[in-house]
Design an enzyme around this catalytic site. Structure first.
Site, PDB file in Angstrom:
ATOM      1  N   HIS A 111      36.433   8.690   4.032  1.00 10.08           N
ATOM      2  CA  HIS A 111      36.065   8.097   5.323  1.00 10.08           C
ATOM      3  C   HIS A 111      36.029   6.584   5.334  1.00 10.08           C
ATOM      4  CE1 HIS A 111      35.080  12.198   6.095  1.00 10.08           C
ATOM      5  NE2 HIS A 111      34.709  11.947   7.326  1.00 10.08           N
ATOM      6  N   VAL A 178      29.805  12.859  -0.043  1.00 14.58           N
ATOM      7  CA  VAL A 178      28.553  12.300  -0.560  1.00 14.58           C
ATOM      8  C   VAL A 178      28.825  11.170  -1.552  1.00 14.58           C
ATOM      9  CG1 VAL A 178      27.104  14.336  -0.170  1.00 14.58           C
ATOM     10  CG2 VAL A 178      28.222  14.050  -2.360  1.00 14.58           C
ATOM     11  N   TYR A 477      30.059   0.603   6.823  1.00 12.46           N
ATOM     12  CA  TYR A 477      30.956   0.349   7.951  1.00 12.46           C
ATOM     13  C   TYR A 477      31.925  -0.739   7.514  1.00 12.46           C
ATOM     14  CZ  TYR A 477      27.676   2.820  11.081  1.00 12.46           C
ATOM     15  OH  TYR A 477      26.869   3.743  11.704  1.00 12.46           O
TER      16      TYR A 477
HETATM   17  C1  LIG Z   1      33.779   9.702  11.453  1.00 11.68           C
HETATM   18  C2  LIG Z   1      32.867   8.920  10.581  1.00 11.68           C
HETATM   19  C3  LIG Z   1      31.493   9.027  10.757  1.00 11.68           C
HETATM   20  C4  LIG Z   1      30.603   8.306   9.959  1.00 11.68           C
HETATM   21  N1  LIG Z   1      29.262   8.459  10.145  1.00 11.68           N
HETATM   22  C5  LIG Z   1      28.387   7.831   9.325  1.00 11.68           C
HETATM   23  C6  LIG Z   1      26.989   8.068   9.409  1.00 11.68           C
HETATM   24  O1  LIG Z   1      26.525   8.851  10.224  1.00 11.68           O
HETATM   25  N2  LIG Z   1      26.167   7.390   8.572  1.00 11.68           N
HETATM   26  C7  LIG Z   1      26.650   6.535   7.629  1.00 11.68           C
HETATM   27  O2  LIG Z   1      25.859   5.969   6.880  1.00 11.68           O
HETATM   28  N3  LIG Z   1      27.972   6.311   7.516  1.00 11.68           N
HETATM   29  C8  LIG Z   1      28.847   6.940   8.326  1.00 11.68           C
HETATM   30  N4  LIG Z   1      30.191   6.732   8.176  1.00 11.68           N
HETATM   31  C9  LIG Z   1      30.646   5.822   7.123  1.00 11.68           C
HETATM   32  C10 LIG Z   1      30.684   6.542   5.786  1.00 11.68           C
HETATM   33  O3  LIG Z   1      29.379   6.731   5.305  1.00 11.68           O
HETATM   34  C11 LIG Z   1      31.432   5.693   4.758  1.00 11.68           C
HETATM   35  O4  LIG Z   1      32.741   5.538   5.173  1.00 11.68           O
HETATM   36  C12 LIG Z   1      31.378   6.336   3.371  1.00 11.68           C
HETATM   37  O5  LIG Z   1      31.716   5.367   2.412  1.00 11.68           O
HETATM   38  C13 LIG Z   1      32.318   7.497   3.299  1.00 11.68           C
HETATM   39  O6  LIG Z   1      32.235   8.175   2.087  1.00 11.68           O
HETATM   40  P1  LIG Z   1      33.489   9.075   1.668  1.00 11.68           P
HETATM   41  O7  LIG Z   1      33.211   9.631   0.331  1.00 11.68           O
HETATM   42  O8  LIG Z   1      33.823  10.015   2.769  1.00 11.68           O
HETATM   43  O9  LIG Z   1      34.627   7.973   1.652  1.00 11.68           O
HETATM   44  P2  LIG Z   1      35.717   7.475   0.596  1.00 11.68           P
HETATM   45  O10 LIG Z   1      36.738   6.827   1.446  1.00 11.68           O
HETATM   46  O11 LIG Z   1      36.136   8.566  -0.301  1.00 11.68           O
HETATM   47  O12 LIG Z   1      34.934   6.392  -0.242  1.00 11.68           O
HETATM   48  C14 LIG Z   1      34.366   5.215   0.305  1.00 11.68           C
HETATM   49  C15 LIG Z   1      34.226   4.146  -0.786  1.00 11.68           C
HETATM   50  O13 LIG Z   1      33.458   4.643  -1.868  1.00 11.68           O
HETATM   51  C16 LIG Z   1      34.239   4.728  -3.057  1.00 11.68           C
HETATM   52  N5  LIG Z   1      33.951   6.017  -3.693  1.00 11.68           N
HETATM   53  C17 LIG Z   1      34.210   7.253  -3.189  1.00 11.68           C
HETATM   54  N6  LIG Z   1      33.794   8.194  -4.035  1.00 11.68           N
HETATM   55  C18 LIG Z   1      33.243   7.562  -5.096  1.00 11.68           C
HETATM   56  C19 LIG Z   1      32.642   8.017  -6.297  1.00 11.68           C
HETATM   57  N7  LIG Z   1      32.546   9.327  -6.558  1.00 11.68           N
HETATM   58  N8  LIG Z   1      32.199   7.107  -7.193  1.00 11.68           N
HETATM   59  C20 LIG Z   1      32.311   5.776  -6.933  1.00 11.68           C
HETATM   60  N9  LIG Z   1      32.885   5.286  -5.809  1.00 11.68           N
HETATM   61  C21 LIG Z   1      33.343   6.174  -4.889  1.00 11.68           C
HETATM   62  C22 LIG Z   1      35.670   4.623  -2.591  1.00 11.68           C
HETATM   63  O14 LIG Z   1      36.523   4.132  -3.610  1.00 11.68           O
HETATM   64  C23 LIG Z   1      35.551   3.715  -1.405  1.00 11.68           C
HETATM   65  O15 LIG Z   1      35.437   2.374  -1.842  1.00 11.68           O
HETATM   66  C24 LIG Z   1      31.109   7.438   8.956  1.00 11.68           C
HETATM   67  C25 LIG Z   1      32.493   7.316   8.789  1.00 11.68           C
HETATM   68  C26 LIG Z   1      33.373   8.045   9.583  1.00 11.68           C
HETATM   69  C27 LIG Z   1      34.847   7.893   9.372  1.00 11.68           C
END
Ligand SMILES: Cc1cc2nc3c(=O)[nH]c(=O)nc-3n(C[C@H](O)[C@H](O)[C@H](O)COP(=O)(O)OP(=O)(O)OC[C@H]3O[C@@H](n4cnc5c(N)ncnc54)[C@H](O)[C@@H]3O)c2cc1C
Ligand SMILES: *[C@@H]1O[C@H](CO)[C@@H](O)[C@H](O)[C@H]1NC(C)=O
Ligand SMILES: *[C@@H]1O[C@H](CO)[C@@H](O)[C@H](O)[C@H]1NC(C)=O
Ligand SMILES: *[C@@H]1O[C@H](CO)[C@@H](O)[C@H](O)[C@H]1NC(C)=O
Ligand SMILES: *[C@@H]1O[C@H](CO)[C@@H](O)[C@H](O)[C@H]1NC(C)=O
Ligand SMILES: *[C@@H]1O[C@H](CO)[C@@H](O)[C@H](O)[C@H]1NC(C)=O
Length: 533
Positions: A111, A178, A477
């Site tokens: 995300h 997560v 964000y």
């Molecule tokens: C539709 C939508 C709704 C959202 N709603 C909310 C919300 O309600 N509350 C909120 O706080 N945020 C919200 N967000 C933002 C979201 O929390 C962040 O984008 C979060 O970083 C997403 O985590 P991910 O694992 O899905 O993303 P990814 O794109 O997989 O990771 C995000 C970042 O973290 C790093 N990363 C991922 N996994 C790991 C790991 N295992 N170890 C170390 N680094 C890692 C990645 O390299 C990248 O830099 C929303 C985003 C979207 C698109």
């Protein structure tokens, strides 16, 4: 003469092609060979490696591209995707990427608003945790071990399977991973009651640049502090979190009340600003604003939608709202009672669907188009009616036809957790956070630019009304407009520009942790924490 020129041209073209072939292909072949040599179970690692000629490469890559801006043909793609199914696969991938000069981008739920978990401007490998997503719930001790590749929906579902009165202080949207969520802080329906996701982590499993598998005890409190909000992708790879589960009542209430400008939306928002942060911790009040064509005269108006979860019944909620915010005129008809887990469906606009839908990793964008640009701000003083009117006038621009701006109330426990408890620094003193979301339907670079420009104009416009020195922003964000490096040249001074906006004074401690755990800056991206040299 002409033909000589032509053949020279052809020759240089052939050379260029050969060069780019060997430059692109060779390290990547070496890398693959390294992976299979390095892994003591090479038969299983080969089944989790996707090179560009693997027929599943695109499916795996696109599976969690959430922002279609980064699904275009000119978006840089990884040389290889690895979807580890064992810890030794992570170790082999880190070792071989370092050895062959490839960058790693770690992806949990995909995300990242700027696509940093699967896009890089240098040769890179995506490590996707899709196979690392077990969720182990221990109701008796109120904890859960959750692998980083699980999505929030899986976490909520597995908890609800065992208890309807326990949950995790996670985000709203079920498909968020997560891994990234907690790495960047993480807020959701319960954050005024129980804090951020990172505030509710009590242990972790983590792998560092040398392939060491660490837990809270072996990593030490500094690193354990840093990974719970210091932003993903800077320190190493989180394999799993141990979450603290928190109590929720068997019955919760949700409400949503919409008012147009003609129905005094402006006065209501002005009032909301003064009181929302003082409402009970059991609520997460927000107000969403967007423009619509009036059903009466077709002219544009703004709708303000006031909504919240309440950890209690309608009978408990109504007198509170009547006393604190009578102007809203909240009535029983605006409210619904349900279980906590059903409220997750409600806020994902999945009412009346089976709970199993939370396990479905297929993304459904809750608002508007699949292409988007996000920004955030923090507000410490109520903004004026004039300021609000200026915001509405920009929301009425053509580019903003499906934009949405949300004010999310702070206060509650956020006022009582110290700023340095975790890297997430936006605590006491904030009335609310602003979330700016402009989104659109079709990919077209000219078109995309006009929406992105709109979001920059609105952000500029808001400068006088929001936090200053630094102008704070929420790390999850992600917004590269607030400063970013060209990967590789990371200076402390440069990084402190966005670092202080995301982390305020916690930035310096993050730099110290980074310097210790990854001094050569292997884990990096456009907004990662730099080491000191
Ligand atoms: C539709 C939508 C709704 C959202 N709603 C909310 C919300 O309600 N509350 C909120 O706080 N945020 C919200 N967000 C933002 C979201 O929390 C962040 O984008 C979060 O970083 C997403 O985590 P991910 O694992 O899905 O993303 P990814 O794109 O997989 O990771 C995000 C970042 O973290 C790093 N990363 C991922 N996994 C790991 C790991 N295992 N170890 C170390 N680094 C890692 C990645 O390299 C990248 O830099 C929303 C985003 C979207 C698109
Ligand atoms: C494989 O490697 C891991 C980590 O290096 C080690 O713990 C494990 O014992 C090894 N297994 C075999 C069968 O060699
Ligand atoms: C992403 O791009 C690919 C290749 O152009 C396309 O096949 C796919 O449908 C796109 N994904 C989405 C969700 O639009
Ligand atoms: C809007 O506010 C005015 C003045 O406070 C009041 O007279 C009017 O009834 C309100 N309109 C609505 C639709 O609530
Ligand atoms: C709103 O009105 C504008 C211009 O009057 C029109 O272009 C647009 O399609 C309308 N939007 C909707 C959702 O009806
Ligand atoms: C997940 O949801 C998508 C979209 O609604 C649907 O097409 C798909 O079949 C679902 N998958 C599962 C496993 O339920």
């Amino acid at each position: 003469m002409k033909s000589l020129q032509l053949s020279m041209l052809l020759l240089s073209l052939v050379l260029a092609a050969l060069l780019s072939f060997s430059m692109g292909a060779l390290p990547h072949e070496d890398f693959l060979q390294c992976l299979s040599l390095r892994s003591n179970d090479s038969s299983t690692i080969s089944s989790v490696i996707y090179t560009r000629n693997n027929p599943s490469y695109s499916t795996v890559l696109e599976s969690t591209i959430r922002n279609l801006r980064f699904n275009s043909t000119n978006t840089p793609k990884p040389l290889v995707i690895v979807t580890p199914s064992r810890t030794s696969h992570f170790q082999a991938t880190i070792y071989c990427s370092r050895k062959h000069g490839l960058q790693i981008r770690t992806r949990s739920g995909g995300h990242d608003y700027e696509g940093l978990s699967y896009v890089a401007k240098v040769p890179f490998v995506v490590v996707d945790l899709v196979n690392f997503r077990s969720v182990d719930v221990d109701v008796e001790n109120r904890v859960a071990w959750v692998q980083a590749g699980a999505i929030l929906g899986e976490v909520y579902y597995r908890i609800a399977e065992k208890s309807r009165t326990l949950s995790f202080a996670g985000g709203v949207f079920h498909s968020i991973g997560v891994g990234g969520f907690i790495s960047g802080g993480g807020f959701g329906l319960l954050f005024r009651k129980y804090g951020t996701g990172g505030d509710n982590v009590i242990d972790a499993q983590f792998i560092d640049v040398n392939g060491r598998i660490l837990d809270r005890k072996s990593m030490g409190e500094d690193l354990f502090w840093a990974i719970r909000g210091g932003g993903g992708g800077s320190f190493g790879i989180v394999l799993a979190w141990k979450l603290k589960l928190v109590p929720v009542p068997a019955t919760v209430t949700v409400f949503s009340v919409s008012r147009t400008l003609e129905q005094n939306a402006t006065q209501l928002i002005l009032r909301w600003q003064e009181i929302a942060h003082q409402l009970p911790d059991e609520m997460n009040p927000d107000v969403s604003m967007f423009s619509v064509n009036s059903t009466q005269d077709g002219r544009k108006t703004i709708i303000a939608s006031f909504s919240s979860l309440f950890l209690g019944t309608i009978d408990e909620l109504l007198p509170i709202m009547q006393q604190r915010f009578p102007e809203l005129g909240l009535s029983r008809q605006d409210c619904s009672e349900m279980s906590w887990i059903e409220s997750i469906l409600y806020f994902n606009q999945l009412q009346n669907q089976p709970l199993e839908i939370l396990l479905n990793r297929t993304f459904r964008n809750p608002v508007g188009g699949q292409y988007y640009k996000i920004k955030s701000d923090y507000v410490k003083e109520p903004i004026s009616e004039t300021a609000l009117n200026g915001l509405f006038s920009r929301l009425s621009d053509e580019e903003a036809s499906s934009a949405i701006i949300i004010f999310m109330a702070y206060g509650g426990i956020m006022d009582r957790i110290p700023e340095d408890a975790t890297p997430f620094p936006h605590r006491a003193g904030n009335l609310y956070k602003i979330y700016y979301n402009v989104n659109w339907q079709e990919q077209d670079n000219v078109n995309s630019q006009k929406y992105i420009d709109w979001s920059r104009r609105v952000y500029n416009y808001m400068t006088p009304f929001v936090s200053k020195s630094p102008r704070e922003a929420y790390a999850n964000y992600r917004d590269l407009d607030i400063g970013s490096n060209n990967v590789g040249i990371t200076s402390y001074t440069q990084a402190s520009v966005w670092g202080r906006k995301y982390f305020k004074n916690n930035f310096d401690r993050l730099v110290q942790v980074k310097t210790k755990i990854d001094p050569e800056n292997f884990f990096k991206h456009e907004q990662s924490i730099p080491p000191l040299h």
